[in-house]
Design a protein around this motif. Structure first.
Motif, PDB file in Angstrom:
ATOM      1  N   GLU A  88     -50.971-146.848  -8.071  1.00 51.97           N
ATOM      2  CA  GLU A  88     -52.188-146.522  -8.803  1.00 51.97           C
ATOM      3  C   GLU A  88     -52.370-147.359 -10.062  1.00 51.97           C
ATOM      4  O   GLU A  88     -53.432-147.337 -10.681  1.00 51.97           O
ATOM      5  CB  GLU A  88     -52.218-145.031  -9.137  1.00 51.97           C
ATOM      6  N   GLN A  89     -51.341-148.118 -10.441  1.00 54.01           N
ATOM      7  CA  GLN A  89     -51.472-149.023 -11.582  1.00 54.01           C
ATOM      8  C   GLN A  89     -52.162-150.336 -11.200  1.00 54.01           C
ATOM      9  O   GLN A  89     -52.514-151.130 -12.079  1.00 54.01           O
ATOM     10  CB  GLN A  89     -50.082-149.334 -12.157  1.00 54.01           C
ATOM     11  N   LEU A  90     -52.359-150.565  -9.905  1.00 55.03           N
ATOM     12  CA  LEU A  90     -53.058-151.780  -9.483  1.00 55.03           C
ATOM     13  C   LEU A  90     -54.483-151.764 -10.032  1.00 55.03           C
ATOM     14  O   LEU A  90     -55.174-150.744  -9.954  1.00 55.03           O
ATOM     15  CB  LEU A  90     -53.091-151.871  -7.956  1.00 55.03           C
ATOM     16  N   PRO A  91     -54.946-152.882 -10.566  1.00 50.26           N
ATOM     17  CA  PRO A  91     -56.298-152.897 -11.141  1.00 50.26           C
ATOM     18  C   PRO A  91     -57.360-152.764 -10.054  1.00 50.26           C
ATOM     19  O   PRO A  91     -57.181-153.259  -8.931  1.00 50.26           O
ATOM     20  CB  PRO A  91     -56.372-154.261 -11.826  1.00 50.26           C
ATOM     21  N   PRO A  92     -58.478-152.130 -10.373  1.00 45.71           N
ATOM     22  CA  PRO A  92     -59.552-151.975  -9.380  1.00 45.71           C
ATOM     23  C   PRO A  92     -60.167-153.305  -8.968  1.00 45.71           C
ATOM     24  O   PRO A  92     -60.867-153.367  -7.952  1.00 45.71           O
ATOM     25  CB  PRO A  92     -60.575-151.078 -10.096  1.00 45.71           C
ATOM     26  N   THR A  93     -59.895-154.360  -9.739  1.00 51.36           N
ATOM     27  CA  THR A  93     -60.425-155.687  -9.411  1.00 51.36           C
ATOM     28  C   THR A  93     -59.510-156.483  -8.477  1.00 51.36           C
ATOM     29  O   THR A  93     -59.856-157.596  -8.074  1.00 51.36           O
ATOM     30  CB  THR A  93     -60.623-156.498 -10.699  1.00 51.36           C
ATOM     31  N   ALA A  94     -58.332-155.932  -8.142  1.00 50.06           N
ATOM     32  CA  ALA A  94     -57.410-156.629  -7.247  1.00 50.06           C
ATOM     33  C   ALA A  94     -58.045-156.779  -5.866  1.00 50.06           C
ATOM     34  O   ALA A  94     -58.885-155.960  -5.463  1.00 50.06           O
ATOM     35  CB  ALA A  94     -56.091-155.865  -7.138  1.00 50.06           C
ATOM     36  N   PRO A  95     -57.673-157.837  -5.117  1.00 52.54           N
ATOM     37  CA  PRO A  95     -58.210-157.993  -3.765  1.00 52.54           C
ATOM     38  C   PRO A  95     -58.018-156.724  -2.927  1.00 52.54           C
ATOM     39  O   PRO A  95     -56.956-156.084  -2.997  1.00 52.54           O
ATOM     40  CB  PRO A  95     -57.380-159.164  -3.202  1.00 52.54           C
ATOM     41  N   HIS A  96     -59.020-156.354  -2.196  1.00 51.58           N
ATOM     42  CA  HIS A  96     -59.008-155.208  -1.276  1.00 51.58           C
ATOM     43  C   HIS A  96     -59.045-153.847  -1.994  1.00 51.58           C
ATOM     44  O   HIS A  96     -59.230-152.820  -1.348  1.00 51.58           O
ATOM     45  CB  HIS A  96     -57.788-155.201  -0.340  1.00 51.58           C
TER      46      HIS A  96
END
Length: 348
Positions: free
Chosen positions: A140-148
């Motif tokens: 859940e720490q992955l940014p919302p702008t990351a691919p997919h």
């Protein structure tokens, strides 16, 4: 007599989808499956029908058709496009309809990719950051702008709302030439994207290439192993539906080894020399002009993406192929591409 399990699959003509479809037809429960596939080509649709698949001609642009096919299914295997946000929204509408009609959340097995973990290293550095598919708080720490990620977040939110049970498979660099009855019948693409794109660029420039110095690290997985993961998840859902993670806890990485881009490009250089397509084994850095020409200006191949497939292995997935197999697959892939004059798809 119990009713059949209605399965809808997208991407049946694709590298992953065709391999998953064949496994579904070989499944011990196959006689209880009613499988529908959406296919763009009318000719290929007729080909799939000969194998007992209810093939419907259409695409992700056919919103009503896609929603209706989703709403009619108990389980959807989505193997087409990890970035197709509008298609995901359409399918989620179909799932909501199904739930409203039956009171039971249908199953959504969606394909993302470990590109969601990628950084912007541009081939100039490695990373110590390793993502664990069993650690939902970390994911859940992955940014919302990351691919997919925009698609993944839509799907996990729908799962949270309760009208669908979602399982997101994130394959790494997939390799190997797909095989099976759908390949033999000319219905399925047998090549991946990342490695063939690198091969195509290197053949065209006459020497193996890499982004930056190629020290970046990616995981890899064989196409047969990752196709098995879809079936292992289905089996786990069937046998212990409340014990297998879904939604925010439902990420499953498909990976079983790591490589640097340099190691891959070096092996590619050896293959090109052996096949008379280059005079030098050592890879060189792609120029900006070449990055623009071959990769639409993207340094994606130079990114880092590292992960642990703990969730996948916890449900019984046992991949067999390793990085050694990946490197060994490069020359046969080059030979096949040269032999068939395969048209390389550009990375986005």
């Amino acid at each position: 007599m119990s009713s059949k399990t209605k399965i809808f699959i997208t991407g049946a003509t694709g590298y992953i989808g065709g391999s998953v479809l064949e496994r579904l037809q070989n499944h011990p429960d196959a006689s209880n499956f009613e499988i529908t596939a959406i296919v763009r080509s009318a000719q290929k649709a007729e080909g799939f029908k000969k194998f007992g698949i209810n093939a419907v001609v259409g695409s992700f642009n056919d919103a009503k058709l896609l929603e209706d096919l989703t709403a009619a299914a108990d389980i959807v295997f989505d193997t087409v496009d990890a970035d197709a946000l509008e298609a995901a929204n359409i399918m989620l509408r179909g799932f909501k309809r199904k739930f409203q009609e039956t009171g039971r959340p249908p199953i959504f097995i969606h394909t993302s990719g470990t590109g969601v973990l990628a950084d912007n290293a541009a081939g100039l550095k490695a990373t110590d950051v390793i993502w664990d598919d069993a650690n939902a708080n970390q994911i859940e720490q992955l940014p919302p702008t990351a691919p997919h990620r925009d698609v993944d977040l839509k799907i996990t939110e729908a799962d949270k709302e309760g009208y669908v049970r979602a399982y997101i498979i994130a394959p790494a660099t997939i390799y190997g030439i797909a095989s099976g009855k759908f390949v033999d019948a000319g219905l399925q693409n047998k090549h991946s994207i990342q490695l063939p794109t690198l091969i195509g660029a290197s053949i065209d420039r006459g020497q193996a290439g890499m982004v930056g110095t190629g020290v970046n690290i990616w995981p890899n997985v064989h196409v047969d192993d990752v196709a098995d993961l879809y079936i292992d998840i289905y089996n786990a859902i069937k046998s212990k539906p409340d014990a297998i993670g879904h939604g925010r806890d439902g990420f499953y990485f498909g990976l079983n080894g790591e490589h640097t881009l340099y190691d891959v490009s070096k092996e590619l250089g050896r293959a090109l020399v052996a096949l008379g397509k280059s005079s030098k084994e050592e890879p060189t850095t792609f120029t900006k002009e070449e990055i623009d020409k071959y990769f639409n200006g993207s340094n994606y191949l130079g990114s880092n993406s590292r992960g642990l497939a703990n969730n996948s292995k916890a449900i019984g997935w046992k991949p067999k192929k390793t990085t050694k197999d990946f490197l060994a697959s490069i020359q046969p892939e080059v030979e096949e591409i040269l032999r068939s004059n395969y048209k390389i798809a550009a990375l986005r």
